[in-house]
Structures are given as C-alpha cells and as structure tokens.
Motif scaffolding. Sequence first.
Motif, PDB file in Angstrom:
ATOM      1  N   GLU A  46      24.302 -19.945  -1.808  1.00  0.00           N
ATOM      2  CA  GLU A  46      23.602 -19.518  -0.581  1.00  0.00           C
ATOM      3  C   GLU A  46      24.552 -18.868   0.431  1.00  0.00           C
ATOM      4  O   GLU A  46      24.260 -17.790   0.973  1.00  0.00           O
ATOM      5  N   LYS A  47      25.712 -19.528   0.669  1.00  0.00           N
ATOM      6  CA  LYS A  47      26.627 -19.054   1.704  1.00  0.00           C
ATOM      7  C   LYS A  47      27.116 -17.623   1.367  1.00  0.00           C
ATOM      8  O   LYS A  47      27.098 -16.736   2.222  1.00  0.00           O
ATOM      9  N   ASN A  48      27.517 -17.475   0.094  1.00  0.00           N
ATOM     10  CA  ASN A  48      27.948 -16.160  -0.395  1.00  0.00           C
ATOM     11  C   ASN A  48      26.921 -15.077  -0.103  1.00  0.00           C
ATOM     12  O   ASN A  48      27.230 -14.001   0.417  1.00  0.00           O
ATOM     13  N   VAL A  49      25.687 -15.374  -0.490  1.00  0.00           N
ATOM     14  CA  VAL A  49      24.621 -14.365  -0.393  1.00  0.00           C
ATOM     15  C   VAL A  49      24.310 -14.077   1.082  1.00  0.00           C
ATOM     16  O   VAL A  49      24.126 -12.911   1.469  1.00  0.00           O
ATOM     17  N   ARG A  50      24.312 -15.137   1.917  1.00  0.00           N
ATOM     18  CA  ARG A  50      24.048 -14.919   3.353  1.00  0.00           C
ATOM     19  C   ARG A  50      25.121 -14.020   3.972  1.00  0.00           C
ATOM     20  O   ARG A  50      24.808 -13.140   4.778  1.00  0.00           O
ATOM     21  N   GLU A  51      26.380 -14.265   3.604  1.00  0.00           N
ATOM     22  CA  GLU A  51      27.464 -13.442   4.166  1.00  0.00           C
ATOM     23  C   GLU A  51      27.305 -11.974   3.757  1.00  0.00           C
ATOM     24  O   GLU A  51      27.435 -11.068   4.584  1.00  0.00           O
TER      25      GLU A  51
END
Length: 259
Positions: A46-51
Amino acid sequence: MPGGYEGKRGVVLGVANRRSIAWGIAKRLADGGAELAFTYQGERIEKNVRELADSVGSRLVTACDVRSDEDVTRVFDEVADRFDGGIDFLVHSVAFAAAEDLEGRFTDTPRDRFWLALDVSAYSLVACARAAEPLMEARGGGSILTMTYLGGERAVPHYNVMGVAKATLDASVRYLAWDLGEKNIRVNAISAGPVRTLAARSIAGFPTMEAIVEERAPLHRHIDSDDVGAAAAYLLSDDARNVTGTTLYVDSGYHAMGM
Ligand SMILES: NC(=O)c1ccc[n+]([C@@H]2O[C@H](COP(=O)([O-])OP(=O)(O)OC[C@H]3O[C@@H](n4cnc5c(N)ncnc54)[C@H](O)[C@@H]3O)[C@@H](O)[C@H]2O)c1
C-alpha cells in the motif's frame, strides 16, 4: 505523446512498485495529462503504491483483490464518485500463479491452483470490464487494456499454467471487444517481452527467457516498462479509435521468429 490525455481519466490496476509494467503505463498517461485512480493488492504494498500515486497527483488509491466481486464493485463505485460517474480508460496489469506451478511440469498443476491462476489473471479482466462498462458508456465510450505474453500462444518452458491463463485472457479480449464495441468501448492487449518485475521473478528460468530474446529477436535487445507505456498510450488514445480486439507486440520482434 499520442493523442494527449488532458481531460481524460481512468483506473490503473496492478502497480506493485516502480518496476511494475502498470507504473510504466501510468507515468506515460500522467505525463500526457491524464487523471488516474490506482488500486493495490494487500497492505504490504500500500505505502509503495500511495507514494507513486501521489507523485502523479492521483485522486484515488484504493485496495482491490480482483478475486473478490465485492472489492471490484466497491472500487468502481469509488471511481464513479471521484470521477463524476465517468472514466475513459482502464489498465488491467494483474496476474498471479503459485511459484511452484512456474517451476515443474504443467502436467502436475493441481485443480485449485489452476483455477486460482485463471481467476486472478483472466477472469478479473471480465469482472473489471463489466464494472467499468457503465462508467465508460457515460463518457460515450472508452478503452480497456490488458497485459499478455507469448506463452499464451506457444509453449514456453516454465510459463506453464500462466500460459493457459494468458490464452484465456487473449480470448476474453476478443469476446469483450465484440460485446462492448456497440458502446464504443475498445478492448486490446499488449504482449510484452520479458521485463524484470516482481511477478517475473517467480518464473523459474526467467534469465534464460531474457537471454534467448537477446540472441534471437530481430532487434537483439530487451524492452522496458516505458516501451510498454508508449504502446499503451497509443492504444488508450483516440488515435487508436478504430483498433479493438487486437494484440500489440512490444517484444523486439521476438514473436515473428520461427526459431
Ligand atoms: N514482466 C514481464 O516480463 C511480463 C511480460 C508479459 C506480460 N506481463 C504481464 O504484465 C502484467 C503485470 O506484471 P508485472 O510484470 O508488471 O509484475 P508486477 O508484479 O509488478 O505486477 C503484477 C500485479 O498483479 C497484482 N496482483 C496479483 N494478484 C492480485 C489480486 N488477487 N488482486 C489484485 N491484484 C493482484 C500485484 O499486486 C501486482 O501489482 C501481468 O499481467 C503479467 O503477466 C509481464
């Protein structure tokens, strides 16, 4: 960029990290002015994709496991809310097969993992196309793009059940193109040569696939996700308004060879 994407909006499924083919496509579309919504599978990424999504000013990032009808319905409801009930394109860049089924013999694929590969890698296109249909109809038409591989047409050692899933995906592209054509919705696939991504790492013998392409493809070189992004930008644009039900090969010409 072909067509230009100012005023266009759409959904991208399948970004896991910056190596993902879906990210190569998303960057091209965002550079052209498109507004994008992204989905991700699982909290781990999730964090990767949000960034990544933030870096292109995305208006929506939401979870989607394509095995779940509830997830698919919720995602397209959220997309409809965010984009005033209409989208112009859908990028489907999702596939999965168990690692053990990409190593041994295809013959030994068990029933449950056979269906798992087809569910995630092929049926998901049908489910997403159905959910996207009213949102594209609201815009007077749209364009759907999925990612395939030559292993769906020829036997590629180790590709195994994923090849069978890609054959199903390829046929689904043609049937969807027929159904949705009357609503001015186009459906196409890009068949990419080997690109080093997360998904590619689980294919045993992937380095061999790369070496063979380099030796035998007419252009004797590898492709990258930006090459796919450029082809996607064309297929999703109005320049491709009369192109549907087809596969565009971005593979340095490897598919054209007999040996
Ligand atoms: N990398 C290659 O060499 C290559 C070549 C031809 C085609 N492709 C295809 O390109 C597409 C993208 O793969 P990639 O190489 O960019 O790898 P990737 O690992 O970056 O992308 C695969 C994506 O599928 C998603 N996914 C898997 N199971 C899911 C599920 N149940 N619900 C929702 N999402 C799920 C993953 O989260 C990931 O984002 C795939 O369809 C793949 O088969 C890849």
